[in-house]
Write a protein that holds these residues in place. Structure first.
Motif, PDB file in Angstrom:
ATOM      1  N   ASP A   1      -2.618  -6.112  -3.663  1.00 16.47           N
ATOM      2  CA  ASP A   1      -1.070  -5.583  -3.431  1.00 16.47           C
ATOM      3  C   ASP A   1      -0.161  -6.642  -3.864  1.00 16.47           C
ATOM      4  O   ASP A   1       1.208  -6.600  -3.620  1.00 16.47           O
ATOM      5  CB  ASP A   1      -0.842  -5.139  -2.032  1.00 16.47           C
TER       6      ASP A   1
ATOM      7  N   SER B   1     -10.052   5.130  -4.044  1.00 11.51           N
ATOM      8  CA  SER B   1      -8.794   3.829  -4.146  1.00 11.51           C
ATOM      9  C   SER B   1      -8.584   3.259  -2.810  1.00 11.51           C
ATOM     10  O   SER B   1      -8.556   4.282  -1.833  1.00 11.51           O
ATOM     11  CB  SER B   1      -7.737   4.404  -4.817  1.00 11.51           C
ATOM     12  N   TRP B   2      -8.442   2.116  -2.525  1.00 11.26           N
ATOM     13  CA  TRP B   2      -8.034   1.394  -1.378  1.00 11.26           C
ATOM     14  C   TRP B   2      -6.740   2.200  -0.769  1.00 11.26           C
ATOM     15  O   TRP B   2      -6.387   2.201   0.187  1.00 11.26           O
ATOM     16  CB  TRP B   2      -7.755   0.115  -1.557  1.00 11.26           C
ATOM     17  N   ARG B   3      -5.791   2.738  -1.924  1.00 12.25           N
ATOM     18  CA  ARG B   3      -4.501   3.182  -1.764  1.00 12.25           C
ATOM     19  C   ARG B   3      -4.605   4.938  -1.382  1.00 12.25           C
ATOM     20  O   ARG B   3      -3.578   5.387  -0.933  1.00 12.25           O
ATOM     21  CB  ARG B   3      -3.604   3.172  -3.009  1.00 12.25           C
TER      22      ARG B   3
ATOM     23  N   ARG C   1     -10.609  -6.029   1.785  1.00  6.74           N
ATOM     24  CA  ARG C   1     -10.273  -4.437   2.364  1.00  6.74           C
ATOM     25  C   ARG C   1     -11.062  -3.564   2.945  1.00  6.74           C
ATOM     26  O   ARG C   1     -11.037  -3.331   4.307  1.00  6.74           O
ATOM     27  CB  ARG C   1      -9.420  -3.750   1.147  1.00  6.74           C
TER      28      ARG C   1
ATOM     29  N   ARG D   1      -5.905  -0.646  -7.360  1.00  7.95           N
ATOM     30  CA  ARG D   1      -7.215   0.475  -6.886  1.00  7.95           C
ATOM     31  C   ARG D   1      -8.074  -0.169  -5.590  1.00  7.95           C
ATOM     32  O   ARG D   1      -8.586   0.333  -4.795  1.00  7.95           O
ATOM     33  CB  ARG D   1      -7.782   1.190  -7.924  1.00  7.95           C
TER      34      ARG D   1
ATOM     35  N   GLN E   1      -5.676  -6.462   6.428  1.00  5.62           N
ATOM     36  CA  GLN E   1      -4.349  -6.026   6.480  1.00  5.62           C
ATOM     37  C   GLN E   1      -3.396  -6.747   5.684  1.00  5.62           C
ATOM     38  O   GLN E   1      -2.280  -6.116   5.503  1.00  5.62           O
ATOM     39  CB  GLN E   1      -4.154  -5.700   7.742  1.00  5.62           C
TER      40      GLN E   1
ATOM     41  N   LYS F   1       0.745  -1.366   0.113  1.00  2.25           N
ATOM     42  CA  LYS F   1       0.049   0.025   0.025  1.00  2.25           C
ATOM     43  C   LYS F   1       0.988   1.332   0.038  1.00  2.25           C
ATOM     44  O   LYS F   1       0.641   2.190  -0.906  1.00  2.25           O
ATOM     45  CB  LYS F   1      -1.137  -0.299   1.091  1.00  2.25           C
ATOM     46  N   ASN F   2       1.861   1.340   0.818  1.00  2.03           N
ATOM     47  CA  ASN F   2       2.731   2.370   0.760  1.00  2.03           C
ATOM     48  C   ASN F   2       4.086   2.429   0.302  1.00  2.03           C
ATOM     49  O   ASN F   2       5.206   2.905   0.736  1.00  2.03           O
ATOM     50  CB  ASN F   2       2.668   2.955   2.437  1.00  2.03           C
TER      51      ASN F   2
ATOM     52  N   GLY G   1      -7.444  -3.230  -4.136  1.00  2.00           N
ATOM     53  CA  GLY G   1      -6.931  -3.608  -2.794  1.00  2.00           C
ATOM     54  C   GLY G   1      -6.045  -4.843  -3.210  1.00  2.00           C
ATOM     55  O   GLY G   1      -5.417  -5.398  -2.144  1.00  2.00           O
TER      56      GLY G   1
END
Length: 185
Positions: free
Chosen positions: A148, A175-177, A119, A144, A125, A10-11, A146
């Protein structure tokens, strides 16, 4: 089976990493999990198999051992009704480090909904991995909603796939992000 997958936390930034997980279809089941092939030590089992053979209901020592070590994850078929089995998913959250959502064919988008539900409704998580008939064209949409991690179809070029994430600098959809941008008037 791909030796590498695309990981896109995600990050973080999308990168190619070694694939540690074998996706098992649950066929030829004698109550246990398969002998892992090609150096894999972890297995994604079908959710329908988990419902029957999970450690809480089954006494197979191999399943119990691998689940306790975080070496078993599950994958959802496109037609699995995950909301119907919310209790099993909630109980599995502490056990499964990875869940997969299977695309039986690239034009079947139901697994996008599975990732979004995991998500949003289940507050998942851990890793959500796209498996099956996963094409380069699906990566941006998948990221977008979920996903990853992406296990591409074997004929897809992972180097070209990584470049897909740089195609657009502005995202105007939710977006999930949390990368939604607003356009100044």
């Amino acid at each position: 089976m791909n030796k590498q997958i695309i990981s896109f936390p995600k990050n973080g930034k999308p990168t190619l990493i070694a694939n540690e997980w074998q996706v098992w279809d649950g066929e030829r089941d004698e109550g246990g999990i398969p002998d892992l092939e090609h150096g894999f030590h972890k297995v994604l089992v079908p959710f329908h198999w988990w419902r029957i053979h999970n450690p809480a209901h089954h006494q197979n020592a191999d399943v119990i051992d691998k689940a306790s070590k975080g070496e078993i994850g599950v994958w959802f078929a496109a037609d699995d009704d995950i909301l119907k089995h919310a209790d099993i998913i909630e109980a599995g959250k502490p056990l499964w480090p990875v869940v997969g959502a299977h695309f039986p064919i690239f034009r079947d988008g139901r697994s996008f909904s599975t990732a979004a539900l995991l998500r949003d409704r289940f507050d998942w998580q851990g890793e959500v991995r796209a498996i099956g008939d996963v094409l380069i064209d699906q990566l941006l949409q998948g990221a977008r909603v979920g996903f990853d991690a992406f296990e591409l179809r074997p004929d897809q070029n992972p180097d070209i796939a990584l470049k897909q994430f740089d195609l657009f600098s502005v995202v105007t959809q939710n977006s999930w992000r949390d990368q939604r941008a607003t356009i100044a008037a």
